[in-house]
Scaffold this active site. Structure first.
Site, PDB file in Angstrom:
ATOM      1  CG  LEU A   1      -1.995  -1.068   1.305  1.00  0.00           C
ATOM      2  CD1 LEU A   1      -2.595  -1.136   2.706  1.00  0.00           C
ATOM      3  CD2 LEU A   1      -3.083  -0.790   0.271  1.00  0.00           C
TER       4      LEU A   1
ATOM      5  CB  CYS B   1      -1.309   1.372  -9.212  1.00  0.00           C
ATOM      6  SG  CYS B   1      -1.545   3.008  -8.474  1.00  0.00           S
TER       7      CYS B   1
ATOM      8  CE  LYS C   1      -2.596  -6.051  -4.543  1.00  0.00           C
ATOM      9  NZ  LYS C   1      -3.572  -5.083  -5.063  1.00  0.00           N
TER      10      LYS C   1
ATOM     11  CG  ASN D   1      -6.222  -7.252  -3.099  1.00  0.00           C
ATOM     12  OD1 ASN D   1      -5.965  -6.307  -3.836  1.00  0.00           O
ATOM     13  ND2 ASN D   1      -6.257  -7.124  -1.793  1.00  0.00           N
TER      14      ASN D   1
ATOM     15  CG  ASP E   1     -14.865  -5.455  -1.173  1.00  0.00           C
ATOM     16  OD1 ASP E   1     -14.332  -4.340  -0.985  1.00  0.00           O
ATOM     17  OD2 ASP E   1     -15.789  -5.630  -1.993  1.00  0.00           O
TER      18      ASP E   1
ATOM     19  NE  ARG F   1      -9.824  -0.086  -0.199  1.00  0.00           N
ATOM     20  CZ  ARG F   1     -11.078   0.166  -0.538  1.00  0.00           C
ATOM     21  NH1 ARG F   1     -11.601   1.365  -0.301  1.00  0.00           N
ATOM     22  NH2 ARG F   1     -11.826  -0.768  -1.106  1.00  0.00           N
TER      23      ARG F   1
END
Length: 334
Positions: free
Chosen positions: A32, A115, A154, A215, A217, A240
């Site tokens: 992150l 991203c 990712k 990934n 939620d 998050r």
């Protein structure tokens, strides 16, 4: 509580094999930007000592042009397993940066192809690579050739609802030599809004032989189990959900290993953790760390009486002492 199928439960109780690297956890801490520095990773690892951690994403051109490597690339010799995440759209730059990452101690090298931020995508990096599968494929091939550690990717499910190309994209990434792929179940257009579409991750899992990590939620043990059961993924990556709550990776990891739910951290434990986080950032980065801590402190200050006022105060702190004093006064109420 969601019950995992016996076959999936058996798989998730074994180590995760990323190429030549074996990880004794199926729960990973997501990279992150502006968050997963050395200080944050140490907090997460306290509760999830065997989980794979990721650095903040590092621009490959920074590695090439700066004599001194950026601090976000710094790895503690004792923190294992660890992956350094890189981003760029130039295969040669990424290959060179990957070699430096391995020299710094990376167990794997991760390439960011997900991203959604404009300043990244406009330069051809991040999720814009979903629209450039040939370039993405060449990047993976170049980095795999350049280093002797596993290379992972990712990414997201697509650019927008009209361009969901993750099935073809993921297969090309695997064929190019990637040892694992992590898929955020949102499109680039969604950013971090709306609901993650785990169904696409399930479809990818059905066609790949390399590990597929889900990934998006993953905010609790229950959501992790729901995701794993629906997707059949080889593991989950928390993002998050760990903001202001570095306990999450460990809670999910513990359940997968023991079948027992750990009590969630209470308010006092969360605020004590906030203090520790603040002190460590001040020590590690000086005044810049104090300013960076403001966002972290506001994430810790939620979900209890008086949180709004405390959050507003912590967003303006100028020193470690000031922040600790505010937090101590909040703790004294409970």
């Amino acid at each position: 509580m969601t019950v995992l199928s016996p076959q999936l439960q058996k798989t998730l109780s074994t180590p995760l094999k990323i190429g030549t690297v074996e990880v004794n956890s199926r729960v990973l801490q997501s990279p992150l930007s502006g968050v997963t520095d050395l200080v944050f990773r140490r907090l997460v690892r306290r509760y999830a000592p065997e989980s794979m951690m990721y650095t903040e994403m590092v621009h490959a051109s920074q590695v090439r042009h700066l004599d001194e490597l950026p601090q976000m690339m710094e790895v503690d010799p004792n923190e294992r397993p660890i992956s350094i995440q890189l981003f760029d759209c130039r295969p040669d730059f990424l290959a060179e940066a990957a070699q430096r990452a391995v020299q710094e101690g990376a167990n794997t090298v991760d390439i960011n192809m997900g991203c959604p931020v404009n300043k990244i995508t406009k330069k051809g990096g991040g999720s814009s690579l979903l629209r450039q599968p040939d370039v993405a494929e060449t990047i993976v091939q170049s980095v795999v050739k350049a280093v002797d550690v596993p290379v992972t990717v990712k990414t997201r499910i697509g650019w927008d609802d009209n361009e969901i190309n993750i099935l073809d994209f993921a297969k090309r990434i695997e064929d190019a030599g990637a040892a694992m792929i992590t898929i955020h179940g949102r499109t680039r257009a969604q950013g971090y809004n709306g609901k993650a579409n785990w169904e696409w991750i399930a479809k990818v899992k059905q066609i790949l032989s390399i590990p597929v990590i889900a990934n998006g939620d993953i905010i609790s043990v229950e959501s992790a189990l729901n995701c794993l059961q629906l997707t059949g993924a080889d593991g989950v990556m928390c993002s998050r959900g760990t903001l202001g709550y570095p306990f999450l990776v460990g809670e999910i990891d513990s359940f997968l290993k023991t079948g027992e739910i750990k009590p969630q951290a209470n308010i006092i434990e969360r605020l004590e953790c906030a203090k520790e986080h603040l002190k460590a950032l001040g020590e590690y980065k000086g005044q810049r760390g104090i300013y960076q801590s403001r966002k972290h402190m506001t994430w810790y200050a939620r979900g209890f009486a008086g949180a709004n006022e405390l959050r507003n105060q912590l967003a303006k702190i100028e020193s470690v002492e000031q922040g600790c004093d505010l937090i101590d006064r909040a703790i004294a109420i409970f």
